[in-house]
Write an enzyme that holds these catalytic residues in place. Structure first.
Site, short mmCIF file in Angstrom:
data_model
loop_
_atom_site.label_atom_id
_atom_site.label_comp_id
_atom_site.label_asym_id
_atom_site.label_seq_id
_atom_site.Cartn_x
_atom_site.Cartn_y
_atom_site.Cartn_z
N GLU A 263 -27.81 18.45 -31.27
CA GLU A 263 -27.56 17.05 -30.87
C GLU A 263 -28.37 16.74 -29.62
OE1 GLU A 263 -23.40 16.50 -30.06
OE2 GLU A 263 -22.79 17.14 -32.06
N ASP B 43 -22.61 34.13 -23.64
CA ASP B 43 -22.01 35.41 -23.30
C ASP B 43 -21.35 36.02 -24.54
OD1 ASP B 43 -21.15 37.19 -21.06
OD2 ASP B 43 -19.15 36.66 -21.79
C1 NOJ Z 1 -21.01 40.00 -20.72
C2 NOJ Z 1 -21.43 39.63 -19.34
O1 NOJ Z 1 -22.82 39.78 -19.22
C3 NOJ Z 1 -20.64 40.51 -18.40
O2 NOJ Z 1 -21.09 40.41 -17.08
C4 NOJ Z 1 -19.19 40.12 -18.52
O3 NOJ Z 1 -18.42 40.99 -17.71
C5 NOJ Z 1 -18.71 40.22 -19.97
N1 NOJ Z 1 -19.64 39.65 -20.90
C6 NOJ Z 1 -17.41 39.51 -20.14
O4 NOJ Z 1 -17.61 38.13 -20.08
#
Ligand code: NOJ
Length: 556
Positions: free
Chosen positions: A276, A216
């Protein structure tokens, strides 16, 4: 066996992810097995056969990316993790997870988890400790800064979900950074203890047998340590991301709050941890708000030289703009920039308006969507299908009363948030809640315009077109790993080749409503176009007739 690889894995092929087709599941919305209104892990396990039953049934996908199901107060529906090594009770237990992995692997489906490593929940034990005073052992695990002399925030950085990116903590008399909600404090990646703790999270899941990770906001880990103000965006430039124009953040170039050059160092560190494991893949989300080419270049930089991410996706194909020239530019520019890296493509995800309702060039919706999905499966690079795309799920026009997404709540009505692309999957038109569960009120309305049973009953549906194309892809290695070469862009048509030493495949697509006649510079031996596709093309020697929204694939 390589002694460093201590983790279980089903396939020996290290580069499995290059030929795989991924499918993104938003677990809250897939299938609710215990009828509490929220999708869960047992629900996913029950429905795996829809994706691939291991015997040629189902769509035929190879890997699932799961949006987060870790313990979370759900302020951002799982993107606010309070325990990285456990399953949220909304979704089940670690036992359910192990069972899901085993069942997926039985069907040759790989499991890819969504790791939210830029921030935790404010309910995470690490943050509770960190915020308690400025001398505790975790005092430096998050990004803390003193107020300006007048008591205001340390700089002008704004949060993606509204307001300042800083919240004041009276116990420390300091501000903490959060690029998203105040409930999502940013971790301090410059602290080696933080990096090690996150590496242990990765190891925990590798030991449990997962095959990879989606990272993310992978370009947000680093921030400018001098905390310099972000510059104002020049009036003639606009952010790339779909529907964000009304967000005040879009008036700034986020030069100092993300996309820092040293971010890549943190990614290199993570890569050593992934290595790893056994054939682990990483897919980074590179959500840049800069111009198209800068964004594509940034995405490419993360995947070069074998020491960064295995793949990364940007929002280039997830915004409103779409036509032959735009598509051509995105693909060609990526190919030019990516060097030894491997592309990754998707047309929708849980953060943007569903494709069916988004592109600004829709004429014949169904045909265009099918053409786009077929193109997605024909490009060089790993495709990610978003749940529901196989049945043409549309964006739901969420109302103020129904809105759940914090972004929609904050910016209503200018930005309505992301609920509209996260509706429960409609399994069955005749069952309650479209078959999502046994009748409990679903967390978002089960009000889709399409359902799976109807798609399966229609031999020309997107479901059948996709399924057929996935088989074609499996049978022709050039479609999986072949080189890309654009051979013609004429009118609204886009023609390219995928080529291995032994095989050349030609692909053509018509982005307009009008029929187009193309004189191909090469001779096609065999028409491979999915039979389920209604808009049929005709090929006669080197003359190709492509109907509006037409797609053609053939072997030279
Ligand atoms: C990107 C994610 O895809 C989204 O859904 C989220 O709200 C934000 N990052 C924060 O983690």
């Amino acid at each position: 066996m390589n002694p460093k690889n201590n983790y279980p894995n089903v396939l020996l092929n290290e580069d499995w992810w290059k030929s795989a087709v991924f499918y993104q599941i938003y677990p809250r919305s897939f299938y609710d097995s215990n009828n509490d209104g929220i999708g869960d892990l047992q629900g996913v396990t029950k429905k795996l056969d829809h994706l691939n039953d291991g015997n040629g049934g189902g769509l035929g996908i190879d890997a699932i990316w799961f949006s987060p199901f870790f313990t979370s107060p759900q302020a951002d529906f799982g993107y606010d993790v309070s325990d990285y090594c456990n399953i949220d009770e909304d979704y089940g237990t670690l036992e359910d997870f192990d069972n899901l992995v085993a069942e997926a692997h039985k069907r040759n489906i790989k499991v890819v988890l969504d790791l939210v490593l830029n921030h935790t929940s404010d309910q995470h034990e690490w943050f509770k400790e960190s915020r308690s005073d400025s001398t505790n052992p975790k005092a430096d695990w998050y990004v803390w800064a003193d107020p300006k002399p007048d008591g205001s925030q340390p700089n002008n950085w704004l949060a993606v979900f509204g307001g300042a990116a800083w919240t004041y903590e009276p116990q420390r008399e300091q501000y903490y950074l959060h690029n998203f909600l105040a409930e999502q404090p940013d971790l301090n990646w410059y602290n080696p203890e933080v990096r090690e703790a996150l590496a242990d999270v990765v190891r925990f899941w590798m030991k449990r047998g997962v095959d990879g990770f989606r990272l993310d906001t992978a370009n947000y880990y680093a921030h400018d340590q001098e905390l310099r103000d972000n510059p104002k965006r020049p009036p003639n430039s606009r952010p790339l991301e779909d529907g964000q124009e009304a967000n005040p953040l879009s008036s700034y170039i986020t030069k100092y709050s993300k996309d820092r050059p040293e971010n890549i160092e943190f990614i290199h560190y993570l890569r050593t941890i992934f290595d790893e494991g056994n054939s682990i893949v990483s897919v980074g989300e590179i959500g840049s708000s800069e111009g198209l080419d800068e964004t594509l270049k940034l995405g490419a930089d993360y995947v070069k030289h074998g020491d960064g991410l295995h793949m990364a996706y940007t929002f280039a194909m997830l915004n409103k703009e779409m036509n032959a020239e735009y598509f051509d530019h995105v693909v060609r520019f990526t190919e030019d920039m990516i060097e030894d890296g491997w592309p990754c493509w998707s047309l929708s995800n849980h953060d943007c308006t569903r494709m069916m309702s988004r592109y600004n060039c829709f004429y014949e919706r169904e045909g265009f969507q099918q053409m786009m999905l077929l193109l997605l499966l024909s490009l060089r690079g790993t495709p990610i299908i978003y749940y529901g795309e196989e049945i043409d799920m549309e964006e739901y026009p969420i109302s103020k009363e129904e809105v759940k997404d914090p972004q929609g709540i904050r910016f209503w009505p200018e930005i309505k948030g992301r609920d509209g692309c996260r509706l429960p999957f409609p399994w069955d038109s005749k069952a309650s809640n479209q078959g999502f569960n046994k009748g409990a009120k679903p967390w978002l309305p089960a009000k889709n315009t399409v359902t799976l049973d109807k798609a399966v009953a229609d031999p020309n549906s997107t479901f059948h077109v996709l399924k057929e194309m996935l088989t074609i892809r499996k049978n022709y290695p050039a479609l999986q790993i072949g080189n890309f070469r654009e051979i013609l862009i004429e009118g609204k048509c886009f023609v390219f080749e995928r080529k291995t030493v032994n095989q050349t495949i030609l692909i053509a697509a018509n982005f307009s409503v009008e029929e187009h006649h193309l004189k191909l510079p090469v001779k096609v031996d065999q028409d491979l176009t999915p039979k389920a596709l209604k808009r049929s093309c005709t090929i006669n020697n080197q003359q190709l007739v492509l109907p509006g929204s037409g797609y053609f694939v053939g072997k030279l």
